[in-house]
Scaffold this motif. Structure first.
Motif, PDB file in Angstrom:
ATOM      1  N   GLY A 238      -2.990   6.943  -5.253  1.00  0.00           N
ATOM      2  CA  GLY A 238      -2.531   7.464  -3.967  1.00  0.00           C
ATOM      3  C   GLY A 238      -1.403   6.641  -3.365  1.00  0.00           C
ATOM      4  O   GLY A 238      -0.822   7.025  -2.341  1.00  0.00           O
ATOM      5  N   ILE A 239      -1.061   5.519  -4.001  1.00  0.00           N
ATOM      6  CA  ILE A 239       0.084   4.726  -3.565  1.00  0.00           C
ATOM      7  C   ILE A 239       1.401   5.435  -3.838  1.00  0.00           C
ATOM      8  O   ILE A 239       2.437   5.097  -3.247  1.00  0.00           O
ATOM      9  N   ALA A 240       1.410   6.433  -4.725  1.00  0.00           N
ATOM     10  CA  ALA A 240       2.651   7.053  -5.199  1.00  0.00           C
ATOM     11  C   ALA A 240       3.578   7.540  -4.087  1.00  0.00           C
ATOM     12  O   ALA A 240       4.759   7.168  -4.057  1.00  0.00           O
ATOM     13  N   PRO A 241       3.126   8.381  -3.133  1.00  0.00           N
ATOM     14  CA  PRO A 241       4.078   8.846  -2.119  1.00  0.00           C
ATOM     15  C   PRO A 241       4.595   7.720  -1.231  1.00  0.00           C
ATOM     16  O   PRO A 241       5.736   7.758  -0.770  1.00  0.00           O
ATOM     17  N   PHE A 242       3.771   6.704  -1.014  1.00  0.00           N
ATOM     18  CA  PHE A 242       4.205   5.584  -0.186  1.00  0.00           C
ATOM     19  C   PHE A 242       5.235   4.721  -0.917  1.00  0.00           C
ATOM     20  O   PHE A 242       6.160   4.186  -0.298  1.00  0.00           O
ATOM     21  N   TYR A 243       5.070   4.595  -2.224  1.00  0.00           N
ATOM     22  CA  TYR A 243       6.079   3.847  -2.977  1.00  0.00           C
ATOM     23  C   TYR A 243       7.396   4.609  -2.996  1.00  0.00           C
ATOM     24  O   TYR A 243       8.468   4.003  -2.967  1.00  0.00           O
ATOM     25  N   SER A 244       7.342   5.929  -3.013  1.00  0.00           N
ATOM     26  CA  SER A 244       8.556   6.726  -2.901  1.00  0.00           C
ATOM     27  C   SER A 244       9.232   6.489  -1.564  1.00  0.00           C
ATOM     28  O   SER A 244      10.456   6.313  -1.486  1.00  0.00           O
ATOM     29  N   MET A 245       8.445   6.470  -0.496  1.00  0.00           N
ATOM     30  CA  MET A 245       9.004   6.185   0.832  1.00  0.00           C
ATOM     31  C   MET A 245       9.575   4.772   0.873  1.00  0.00           C
ATOM     32  O   MET A 245      10.672   4.547   1.405  1.00  0.00           O
ATOM     33  N   PHE A 246       8.850   3.824   0.299  1.00  0.00           N
ATOM     34  CA  PHE A 246       9.297   2.434   0.250  1.00  0.00           C
ATOM     35  C   PHE A 246      10.619   2.310  -0.504  1.00  0.00           C
ATOM     36  O   PHE A 246      11.570   1.675  -0.032  1.00  0.00           O
ATOM     37  N   GLN A 247      10.696   2.922  -1.682  1.00  0.00           N
ATOM     38  CA  GLN A 247      11.909   2.857  -2.489  1.00  0.00           C
ATOM     39  C   GLN A 247      13.077   3.601  -1.841  1.00  0.00           C
ATOM     40  O   GLN A 247      14.235   3.362  -2.192  1.00  0.00           O
ATOM     41  N   SER A 248      12.772   4.477  -0.905  1.00  0.00           N
ATOM     42  CA  SER A 248      13.818   5.217  -0.196  1.00  0.00           C
ATOM     43  C   SER A 248      14.247   4.510   1.087  1.00  0.00           C
ATOM     44  O   SER A 248      15.049   5.043   1.857  1.00  0.00           O
ATOM     45  N   GLY A 249      13.706   3.313   1.326  1.00  0.00           N
ATOM     46  CA  GLY A 249      14.129   2.505   2.458  1.00  0.00           C
ATOM     47  C   GLY A 249      13.372   2.739   3.741  1.00  0.00           C
ATOM     48  O   GLY A 249      13.811   2.300   4.811  1.00  0.00           O
ATOM     49  N   GLN A 250      12.203   3.387   3.661  1.00  0.00           N
ATOM     50  CA  GLN A 250      11.457   3.719   4.871  1.00  0.00           C
ATOM     51  C   GLN A 250      10.311   2.743   5.128  1.00  0.00           C
ATOM     52  O   GLN A 250       9.267   3.137   5.651  1.00  0.00           O
ATOM     53  N   PHE A 251      10.495   1.463   4.796  1.00  0.00           N
ATOM     54  CA  PHE A 251       9.384   0.524   4.916  1.00  0.00           C
ATOM     55  C   PHE A 251       9.442  -0.342   6.165  1.00  0.00           C
ATOM     56  O   PHE A 251       8.516  -1.112   6.431  1.00  0.00           O
ATOM     57  N   GLU A 252      10.495  -0.236   6.967  1.00  0.00           N
ATOM     58  CA  GLU A 252      10.561  -1.005   8.206  1.00  0.00           C
ATOM     59  C   GLU A 252       9.462  -0.523   9.157  1.00  0.00           C
ATOM     60  O   GLU A 252       9.226   0.670   9.300  1.00  0.00           O
ATOM     61  N   ASN A 253       8.790  -1.477   9.806  1.00  0.00           N
ATOM     62  CA  ASN A 253       7.749  -1.156  10.794  1.00  0.00           C
ATOM     63  C   ASN A 253       6.568  -0.390  10.190  1.00  0.00           C
ATOM     64  O   ASN A 253       5.918   0.400  10.875  1.00  0.00           O
ATOM     65  N   LYS A 254       6.291  -0.619   8.898  1.00  0.00           N
ATOM     66  CA  LYS A 254       5.162   0.029   8.249  1.00  0.00           C
ATOM     67  C   LYS A 254       4.100  -1.018   7.896  1.00  0.00           C
ATOM     68  O   LYS A 254       4.419  -2.156   7.524  1.00  0.00           O
ATOM     69  N   THR A 255       2.855  -0.614   8.003  1.00  0.00           N
ATOM     70  CA  THR A 255       1.727  -1.407   7.520  1.00  0.00           C
ATOM     71  C   THR A 255       1.078  -0.637   6.380  1.00  0.00           C
ATOM     72  O   THR A 255       0.705   0.533   6.556  1.00  0.00           O
ATOM     73  N   LEU A 256       0.959  -1.263   5.221  1.00  0.00           N
ATOM     74  CA  LEU A 256       0.375  -0.614   4.049  1.00  0.00           C
ATOM     75  C   LEU A 256      -0.971  -1.247   3.726  1.00  0.00           C
ATOM     76  O   LEU A 256      -1.061  -2.455   3.502  1.00  0.00           O
ATOM     77  N   VAL A 257      -2.008  -0.415   3.704  1.00  0.00           N
ATOM     78  CA  VAL A 257      -3.342  -0.853   3.293  1.00  0.00           C
ATOM     79  C   VAL A 257      -3.665  -0.125   1.987  1.00  0.00           C
ATOM     80  O   VAL A 257      -3.749   1.102   1.958  1.00  0.00           O
ATOM     81  N   HIS A 258      -3.822  -0.890   0.909  1.00  0.00           N
ATOM     82  CA  HIS A 258      -4.045  -0.299  -0.420  1.00  0.00           C
ATOM     83  C   HIS A 258      -5.384  -0.772  -0.964  1.00  0.00           C
ATOM     84  O   HIS A 258      -5.629  -1.971  -1.075  1.00  0.00           O
ATOM     85  N   GLY A 259      -6.232   0.182  -1.307  1.00  0.00           N
ATOM     86  CA  GLY A 259      -7.537  -0.145  -1.846  1.00  0.00           C
ATOM     87  C   GLY A 259      -7.627   0.126  -3.338  1.00  0.00           C
ATOM     88  O   GLY A 259      -7.040   1.083  -3.845  1.00  0.00           O
ATOM     89  N   ALA A 260      -8.373  -0.718  -4.051  1.00  0.00           N
ATOM     90  CA  ALA A 260      -8.581  -0.546  -5.492  1.00  0.00           C
ATOM     91  C   ALA A 260      -9.895  -1.214  -5.878  1.00  0.00           C
ATOM     92  O   ALA A 260     -10.406  -2.078  -5.169  1.00  0.00           O
ATOM     93  N   ARG A 261     -10.425  -0.800  -7.029  1.00  0.00           N
ATOM     94  CA  ARG A 261     -11.653  -1.429  -7.520  1.00  0.00           C
ATOM     95  C   ARG A 261     -11.369  -2.762  -8.188  1.00  0.00           C
ATOM     96  O   ARG A 261     -12.152  -3.695  -8.092  1.00  0.00           O
ATOM     97  N   HIS A 262     -10.225  -2.833  -8.925  1.00  0.00           N
ATOM     98  CA  HIS A 262      -9.908  -4.023  -9.704  1.00  0.00           C
ATOM     99  C   HIS A 262      -8.523  -4.550  -9.338  1.00  0.00           C
ATOM    100  O   HIS A 262      -7.654  -3.798  -8.878  1.00  0.00           O
ATOM    101  N   LEU A 263      -8.306  -5.833  -9.584  1.00  0.00           N
ATOM    102  CA  LEU A 263      -7.068  -6.484  -9.173  1.00  0.00           C
ATOM    103  C   LEU A 263      -5.845  -5.963  -9.922  1.00  0.00           C
ATOM    104  O   LEU A 263      -4.725  -6.062  -9.416  1.00  0.00           O
ATOM    105  N   ASN A 264      -6.037  -5.407 -11.113  1.00  0.00           N
ATOM    106  CA  ASN A 264      -4.885  -4.903 -11.869  1.00  0.00           C
ATOM    107  C   ASN A 264      -4.525  -3.472 -11.479  1.00  0.00           C
ATOM    108  O   ASN A 264      -3.706  -2.839 -12.139  1.00  0.00           O
ATOM    109  N   GLN A 265      -5.118  -2.960 -10.406  1.00  0.00           N
ATOM    110  CA  GLN A 265      -4.847  -1.600  -9.966  1.00  0.00           C
ATOM    111  C   GLN A 265      -3.993  -1.536  -8.700  1.00  0.00           C
ATOM    112  O   GLN A 265      -3.866  -0.475  -8.097  1.00  0.00           O
ATOM    113  N   PHE A 266      -3.408  -2.677  -8.321  1.00  0.00           N
ATOM    114  CA  PHE A 266      -2.472  -2.676  -7.196  1.00  0.00           C
ATOM    115  C   PHE A 266      -1.064  -2.470  -7.751  1.00  0.00           C
ATOM    116  O   PHE A 266      -0.288  -3.410  -7.923  1.00  0.00           O
ATOM    117  N   TYR A 267      -0.755  -1.239  -8.041  1.00  0.00           N
ATOM    118  CA  TYR A 267       0.508  -0.906  -8.681  1.00  0.00           C
ATOM    119  C   TYR A 267       1.677  -1.239  -7.752  1.00  0.00           C
ATOM    120  O   TYR A 267       1.618  -0.996  -6.560  1.00  0.00           O
TER     121      TYR A 267
END
Length: 237
Positions: free
Chosen positions: A130-159
């Protein structure tokens, strides 16, 4: 809040949807197919159509087979469109998609959807792919003033965590339910949000992940005083 039953990763679309222009399929050639984590792939093809960060496309390997829906996972100024997906063992597309190689043909729709990023302050809350659309926004320069909370079961799943951590700093919160690390919150996304007693009431909260997470986070945010109309959701099945 919008619950996307139709935008699930493995859901069969309704027949009448094929009549809509944005759902018509056209061929593209795979340029890359990279396994970025066990069972998780990032597939690419050339970007030929403009899109708004947060939009989705339909994909299939055969135009006679109903496509699946995936969020775009790349910036809108990049040369390639990238799609993040995980293999579903009981699915009939993702195992074959994972086995595809550069040069193979896929069929995709035009980008569409209304889970759209803006330049306004907001919270992004995701689990797994579910990080996919947010990474698209991030890569498009829309990350100013954003807080990202990303949940995963394992440490290697924080893409994409290196890019996100570098740019977002303390506004990038990782929550891991089954492993621990010194800079990762020990627990689920909902556990972290429960600890937050001063969530902004005037910002939008974008939720993307499986249905259970979205419903639980929605209810929690409402309990903490976030207006219902400030919660926007995309559900992955």
């Amino acid at each position: 809040m919008r619950l996307w039953g139709e935008t699930s990763q493995e859901t069969m679309p309704k027949a009448e949807e094929y009549q809509k222009k944005e759902h018509q399929l056209h061929p593209e050639i795979i340029t890359q197919n990279q396994e970025i984590s066990p069972g998780v792939f990032l597939i690419s093809y050339q970007q030929k159509q403009d899109f708004i960060p947060g939009q989705v496309v339909k994909i299939t390997l055969d135009p006679e087979i109903p496509p699946r829906i995936y969020s775009i996972c790349s910036g809108n100024h990049e040369q390639e469109v990238r799609i993040l997906f995980n293999i579903k063992e009981d699915g009939y597309l993702t195992p074959k998609l994972a086995a595809s190689i550069p040069g193979d043909k896929i069929w995709v729709s035009q980008p569409y959807g209304s889970f759209l990023g803006t330049d306004k302050p907001a919270w992004w809350i995701a689990t797994g792919t579910g990080i996919a659309p947010f990474y698209s926004m991030f890569q498009s320069g829309q990350f100013e003033n954003k807080t990202l909370v990303h949940g995963a079961r394992h440490l290697n799943q924080f893409y994409f965590e290196d890019d996100l951590d570098w740019s977002l700093g303390k506004n990038y919160i990782r929550c891991c339910s089954q492993e621990q690390s010194c800079d990762v919150f020990p627990g689920r996304v909902t556990d972290y949000l429960q600890t937050q007693n001063d969530l902004p009431k005037d910002q939008q909260y974008y939720l993307c992940g499986k249905a259970l997470m979205v419903v639980e986070v929605r209810d929690l945010l409402i309990e903490k005083g976030v207006p219902y109309e400030n919660i926007i959701a995309e559900i992955y099945f």
